[in-house]
Design an enzyme around this catalytic site. Structure first.
Site: not given
Length: 617
Positions: A126, A344, A365, A40, A318, A422, A37
């Site tokens: 990216l 949780s 996340e 760029s 957990r 849930d 590239h």
């Protein structure tokens, strides 16, 4: 208004010569390779010439210097420019640049990876470099408390990625004055114009809305660039330098052309371009060095006293994860991140005990995983947690973390249909398959509190991407405190020769209950806790096949593809002995209901296990 020039004419001339060399080298190496590239790279050459000559404090002979600044190419496809920089500072030779770029076995790969000691993280997908830079900057400001600066070169196309804005949001939230993003706004993406083209004012208003200072600059005005980078280093918060540039700058035949993205210049055009830029040069940059910092020894801490549990006591895995984090938190290199579900995942137990090493990433996340990768660049051991289902949002970051050879621990709670009412949006039913597919990963699924804390302790020094899956509900402790759970091992909970019931996590408990029912029918069932799904205990599986005549019932709270059943069958694929496997997994779309109802409906409850075992035995 033109920026005030603080550079002398001879300094500007020297920077212009360096920028020309960077452009020439980017063209030469990509043309020699026949791919890359270059356009760029050409657009950002002036930005990098000023940065490496005057603002990037880096000891290129000692990349491990903890006082060094960090340079991240979030637009990793501009690797010809990065490698041209490495040549200019004397880190690599001209021969390596020209003869090995993009060649088999070369460390100068098409997109940068940490196989090079001056590269912190792999980029090229990216939108990832800036989020990783946030993690490094977090370490610098809040943990190392060192004056290094993190400089991230971004492309304007990747400003359409949500992860970039997650990064800017967290940079603003945490006041990361040691972080500067330099956006190469060259207007053109892969197939034409970018979303905002050269609308620098809209870019500026957007970054400022996220709590960052935006500085708009002509990306080919060396004096203005110098002024902007100086302001960024002295800023009171994160800075985004928005540089208006021209793609292919310096080569009139291709400047601002949409037809040259990702294309090496053919030899004849490359020859004309190099000539137009003034030919080859041998400039060696004498970069500013970082200020010396006091040396510190490796952090030491006593062996953690792991929490104890009474056999038969009902404890959610957990909860044990949270207890274990708090226990290992005595090690000063342990840091914990969470995606706004720490009450949780139980990561809040670490946050209460060690608030200075707990980073809330909120519902972001991608940024959570990227920050973990950045923190481990600085030598920390990150544990990052959210619901197992939501790690899927960050999967590309997990994949790239493996390419970065990062050492991080991911914890996914609330896995499987076991979570109950849930419903399917909250159920991690693909996580084992996804994490098993990551190269070099470790995938663990403990069935009780004792095994969970023992596995967490081992992950403190585990290389690569490690994943620990936990359930929502509380189940009886099966093991004695002090029992060992080697990664790659398993546990034989019940002897039996008629059939084997193989589970992991919650299904170990249903397998044990099924074995009791089978015993009343005169069927002797062996029960195996395959807590280590990758690496899997092949020897235990071979022994089990031989002990039961190859009659196996594999039970998992996961979709059938890629999870526990796949691990077992792949391990036994080359076995010459006959094997009959009943694979019980979640094969339909779950709804809501109690945990028992969910597992029964999914065909992984006690009744289904008994029926499958009876048919085999």
């Amino acid at each position: 208004m033109e920026a005030e020039r603080t550079l002398r004419d001879e300094e500007l001339a020297g920077l212009a010569e360096l920028a020309a060399q960077l452009r020439v080298d980017a063209i030469r190496c990509s043309t020699r390779a026949g791919s890359g590239h270059p356009t760029s790279s050409l657009s950002a050459a002036d930005l990098l010439a000023v940065l490496i000559s005057r603002h990037l404090r880096y000891d290129w002979s000692f990349p491990g210097n903890r006082a060094n600044d960090h340079l991240i190419f979030s637009k990793g496809h501009a690797s010809p420019l990065l490698y041209a920089v490495f040549r200019a500072v004397g880190a690599i030779s001209e021969q390596e640049l020209l003869d090995t770029y993009r060649q088999a076995g070369s460390r100068l790969q098409g997109h940068p990876t940490p196989v090079l000691p001056w590269v912190d993280v792999a980029t090229g997908s990216l939108g990832q470099g800036l989020p990783a830079g946030v993690g490094i900057a977090l370490a610098g400001r809040y943990l190392d408390r060192l004056p290094f600066h993190v400089w991230v070169l971004c492309g304007d196309s990747e400003m359409a990625e949500g992860s970039i804005w997650e990064a800017l949001d967290k940079a603003g939230h945490y006041g990361l004055r040691n972080l500067t993003a330099i956006v190469d706004v060259n207007r053109l993406g892969q197939r034409g114009a970018t979303e905002l083209e050269w609308d620098l004012d809209t870019y500026r208003r957007r970054v400022e809305a996220f709590g960052c200072r935006g500085i708009v600059v002509d990306g080919h005005d060396l004096g203005a660039i110098d002024e902007a980078l100086g302001q960024a280093r002295a800023a009171s918060g994160p800075t985004v330098v928005l540089a208006r540039t021209v793609k292919g700058k310096g080569v009139p035949e291709i400047e601002d052309s949409p037809d040259w993205h990702g294309k090496a210049l053919p030899p004849d055009l490359a020859e004309r371009a190099v000539a137009a830029l003034g030919g080859d040069r041998r400039i060696r940059v004498r970069a500013p060095r970082p200020e010396p910092v006091p040396s510190t020894g490796a952090p030491t801490a006593p062996e953690p006293a792991l929490p104890q549990y009474a056999k038969g006591e009902k404890v959610a895995v957990r909860n044990a994860y949270g207890d274990a984090l708090r226990a290992v938190g005595g090690r000063p290199d342990v840091v914990v991140l969470d995606g706004e579900v720490s009450d949780s995942t139980r990561a809040d137990k670490f946050g209460e005990a060690y608030p200075d090493r707990f980073f809330e990433m909120f519902i972001a996340e991608q940024q959570m995983v990227a920050a973990a990768v950045g923190l481990q660049v600085r030598g920390y051991r990150p544990f990052a947690a959210t619901f197992a289902a939501f790690l899927s949002r960050a999967y590309d970051f997990i994949r790239m973390a493996a390419i970065s050879q990062a050492d991080i621990v991911l914890a996914g709670s609330h896995a499987g249909v076991e979570i109950g009412p849930d419903g399917p949006s909250q159920m991690g039913l693909e996580d084992l398959a996804a994490l098993r597919a990551v190269p070099g990963s470790t995938v663990l699924c403990p069935s009780d509190a004792v095994s969970c804390v023992a596995l967490v302790a081992q992950l403190l020094d585990r290389e690569g991407i490690s994943y620990l899956r936990s359930t929502r509900g509380a189940y009886p402790v099966l093991y004695d405190n002090g029992d060992t759970f080697p990664i790659g091992g398993s546990k034989l909970l019940r002897e039996g020769g008629d059939v084997a019931l193989i589970g992991a996590g919650v299904t170990v408990h249903t397998c044990l209950a099924a074995a009791e029912e089978l015993a009343r029918e005169g069927i002797d069932a062996r029960v195996v806790d395959l807590y280590s799904i990758k690496p899997v205990d092949r020897q235990r599986l071979l022994d089990t096949v031989r002990a039961t005549g190859g009659r196996l019932v594999v039970v998992e709270d996961h979709y059938p593809e890629g999870g526990l059943g796949s691990a077992v069958l792949e391990s036994l694929a080359d076995l010459a002995e006959p094997v009959r496997v009943a694979h019980l997994a979640v094969r339909g779309l779950p709804g809501s209901g109690t945990p028992t109802q969910q597992m029964d409906r999914a065909g992984i409850g006690v009744t289904a296990i008994v029926g499958a075992a009876r048919a085999l035995a």
